[in-house]
Enzyme design. Structure first.
Site, PDB file in Angstrom:
ATOM      1  N   HIS A  53       0.842  -1.200   0.000  1.00 54.12           N
ATOM      2  CA  HIS A  53       0.000   0.000   0.000  1.00 54.12           C
ATOM      3  C   HIS A  53       0.874   1.245   0.000  1.00 54.12           C
ATOM      4  O   HIS A  53       2.099   1.156   0.082  1.00 54.12           O
ATOM      5  CB  HIS A  53      -0.994  -0.011   1.167  1.00 54.12           C
ATOM      6  CG  HIS A  53      -0.366   0.071   2.525  1.00 54.12           C
ATOM      7  ND1 HIS A  53       0.426  -0.914   3.052  1.00 54.12           N
ATOM      8  CD2 HIS A  53      -0.423   1.037   3.489  1.00 54.12           C
ATOM      9  CE1 HIS A  53       0.827  -0.577   4.261  1.00 54.12           C
ATOM     10  NE2 HIS A  53       0.335   0.614   4.547  1.00 54.12           N
ATOM     11  N   HIS A  55       1.504   3.916   1.977  1.00 49.79           N
ATOM     12  CA  HIS A  55       2.051   4.688   3.095  1.00 49.79           C
ATOM     13  C   HIS A  55       3.572   4.822   2.981  1.00 49.79           C
ATOM     14  O   HIS A  55       4.262   3.893   2.562  1.00 49.79           O
ATOM     15  CB  HIS A  55       1.667   4.043   4.430  1.00 49.79           C
ATOM     16  CG  HIS A  55       0.232   4.304   4.810  1.00 49.79           C
ATOM     17  ND1 HIS A  55      -0.476   3.517   5.679  1.00 49.79           N
ATOM     18  CD2 HIS A  55      -0.616   5.290   4.413  1.00 49.79           C
ATOM     19  CE1 HIS A  55      -1.712   4.001   5.815  1.00 49.79           C
ATOM     20  NE2 HIS A  55      -1.823   5.071   5.053  1.00 49.79           N
ATOM     21  N   ASP A  57       6.072   4.712   4.978  1.00 47.20           N
ATOM     22  CA  ASP A  57       6.973   3.733   5.609  1.00 47.20           C
ATOM     23  C   ASP A  57       7.006   2.399   4.865  1.00 47.20           C
ATOM     24  O   ASP A  57       7.705   1.472   5.269  1.00 47.20           O
ATOM     25  CB  ASP A  57       6.620   3.531   7.099  1.00 47.20           C
ATOM     26  CG  ASP A  57       5.221   2.976   7.310  1.00 47.20           C
ATOM     27  OD1 ASP A  57       4.281   3.430   6.626  1.00 47.20           O
ATOM     28  OD2 ASP A  57       5.061   2.075   8.154  1.00 47.20           O
ATOM     29  N   HIS A  58       6.261   2.316   3.759  1.00 48.12           N
ATOM     30  CA  HIS A  58       6.283   1.108   2.919  1.00 48.12           C
ATOM     31  C   HIS A  58       6.871   1.369   1.541  1.00 48.12           C
ATOM     32  O   HIS A  58       7.331   0.437   0.887  1.00 48.12           O
ATOM     33  CB  HIS A  58       4.864   0.535   2.773  1.00 48.12           C
ATOM     34  CG  HIS A  58       4.306   0.071   4.082  1.00 48.12           C
ATOM     35  ND1 HIS A  58       4.148  -1.248   4.414  1.00 48.12           N
ATOM     36  CD2 HIS A  58       3.913   0.779   5.173  1.00 48.12           C
ATOM     37  CE1 HIS A  58       3.677  -1.339   5.650  1.00 48.12           C
ATOM     38  NE2 HIS A  58       3.515  -0.122   6.127  1.00 48.12           N
ATOM     39  N   HIS A 108      -7.269  -0.887   5.916  1.00 42.53           N
ATOM     40  CA  HIS A 108      -6.220   0.016   6.394  1.00 42.53           C
ATOM     41  C   HIS A 108      -6.076   1.179   5.409  1.00 42.53           C
ATOM     42  O   HIS A 108      -6.080   2.343   5.790  1.00 42.53           O
ATOM     43  CB  HIS A 108      -4.921  -0.773   6.525  1.00 42.53           C
ATOM     44  CG  HIS A 108      -3.728   0.030   6.915  1.00 42.53           C
ATOM     45  ND1 HIS A 108      -3.585   0.585   8.165  1.00 42.53           N
ATOM     46  CD2 HIS A 108      -2.618   0.368   6.216  1.00 42.53           C
ATOM     47  CE1 HIS A 108      -2.425   1.231   8.220  1.00 42.53           C
ATOM     48  NE2 HIS A 108      -1.820   1.125   7.051  1.00 42.53           N
ATOM     49  N   ASP A 125      -0.045  -4.121   6.194  1.00 42.14           N
ATOM     50  CA  ASP A 125      -0.665  -3.544   7.389  1.00 42.14           C
ATOM     51  C   ASP A 125      -2.131  -3.976   7.519  1.00 42.14           C
ATOM     52  O   ASP A 125      -2.941  -3.287   8.127  1.00 42.14           O
ATOM     53  CB  ASP A 125      -0.591  -2.013   7.356  1.00 42.14           C
ATOM     54  CG  ASP A 125       0.812  -1.489   7.630  1.00 42.14           C
ATOM     55  OD1 ASP A 125       1.725  -2.315   7.848  1.00 42.14           O
ATOM     56  OD2 ASP A 125       1.002  -0.264   7.614  1.00 42.14           O
ATOM     57  N   HIS A 163       5.018  -5.064  10.273  1.00 40.88           N
ATOM     58  CA  HIS A 163       5.450  -4.399  11.510  1.00 40.88           C
ATOM     59  C   HIS A 163       5.645  -5.376  12.659  1.00 40.88           C
ATOM     60  O   HIS A 163       4.946  -6.400  12.735  1.00 40.88           O
ATOM     61  CB  HIS A 163       4.410  -3.353  11.970  1.00 40.88           C
ATOM     62  CG  HIS A 163       4.374  -2.123  11.132  1.00 40.88           C
ATOM     63  ND1 HIS A 163       5.217  -1.050  11.330  1.00 40.88           N
ATOM     64  CD2 HIS A 163       3.587  -1.800  10.067  1.00 40.88           C
ATOM     65  CE1 HIS A 163       4.942  -0.108  10.441  1.00 40.88           C
ATOM     66  NE2 HIS A 163       3.956  -0.527   9.656  1.00 40.88           N
TER      67      HIS A 163
HETATM   68 ZN   LIG Z   1       0.188   1.603   6.500  1.00 39.81          ZN
END
Ligand SMILES: [Zn+2]
Length: 253
Positions: A53, A55, A57-58, A108, A125, A163
């Site tokens: 996805h 975001h 941090d990905h 998410h 996530d 995570h």
């Molecule tokens: Zn995320």
């Protein structure tokens, strides 16, 4: 069995990496540096990226990795700039002899995808060990449906979430089901993993079914926990899931 390595990024992200006949494949490289270090240490080159996805941090490492590896194939939702091979529900990805199935797992985010191998799944996530992602874009119904699909995989499926949230998730799971021995045992084990700086992942789906409250929302025990939390009668299933997800947002151990 395919060897899938965790590469730590930021404070609690994992970039999962494995070798296929095509070269190394990495999932959700939010930061390029730890992945580049690992590739250099092992004298490997990056061939493929899978993105679950959008975001940061990905996907944060994507631009510099594309610069570094010019023929990099990037699979992910069409909404992400830098994806060279947009995929969606029902898609298949061939990496040499390995084939991955793509399923849409919104909740998410609306664009969230999971990647399924024969006996493993990259769940991003959506499904965490003992928990699930926050609902930033989707509805509880979407997430419940996405989790139900993942829960329908074989019990022996190894799950690779993005995570290291296991311990905090288990404290919440224990608040929901104080008498669940699977949660008790798993909590002790996760504390030991954290003390020795070992990942708690991957995790078997069978373990999740025994101790993840979000996969257990159809059970009377979780409906009872949700009911006593809210003080109202909550029905098992989606209603219970919705309450559990809200409760987790506020939960302080
Ligand atoms: Zn995320």
């Amino acid at each position: 069995m395919l060897e899938i390595r965790p590469i730590k990024a930021f404070s609690d992200n994992y970039i999962w990496a494995f070798q296929s006949e095509n070269g190394v494949c990495a999932v959700d490289p939010g930061d390029a540096m730890p992945l580049l270090d690992w590739l250099a240490e092992n004298r490997l080159s990056l061939a493929t990226i899978l993105l679950t996805h959008h975001h940061p941090d990905h996907i944060g490492g994507l631009a510099s990795l594309r610069e570094r590896f010019s023929s990099l194939q990037v699979y992910g939702p069409a909404s992400i700039a830098g994806v060279t091979h947009p995929v969606s529900e029902g898609g298949k990805i061939s990496l040499g002899e390995l084939t991955l199935d793509v399923i849409a797992t919104p909740g998410h985010t609306l664009d969230h995808l999971a990647y399924l191998g024969a006996d493993f799944a990259f769940t991003g996530d959506t499904l965490f060990a003992a928990g699930c992602g926050r609902l930033f874009e989707g509805t509880p119904e979407m997430m419940y449906q996405s989790l139900s699909r993942l829960a329908g995989l074989p019990d022996t499926t190894r799950l690779y979430p993005a995570h290291e949230y296991t311990l905090a998730n288990l404290y919440f799971a224990q608040a929901c089901e104080p008498d669940n021995l699977a949660i008790k045992d798993r909590l002790v084990w996760a504390q030991q993993c954290m003390a020795s700086k070992q990942p708690t992942l991957p995790v078997l789906l069978s373990t999740e079914k025994a101790s993840n409250p979000f996969l257990r929302a159809s059970l009377p025990s979780l409906a009872a926990a949700a009911s006593s939390h809210t003080g109202c009668m909550v029905r098992p299933g989606l209603e219970t899931f919705t309450i559990l997800r809200q409760w987790k947002n506020e939960f302080v151990r």
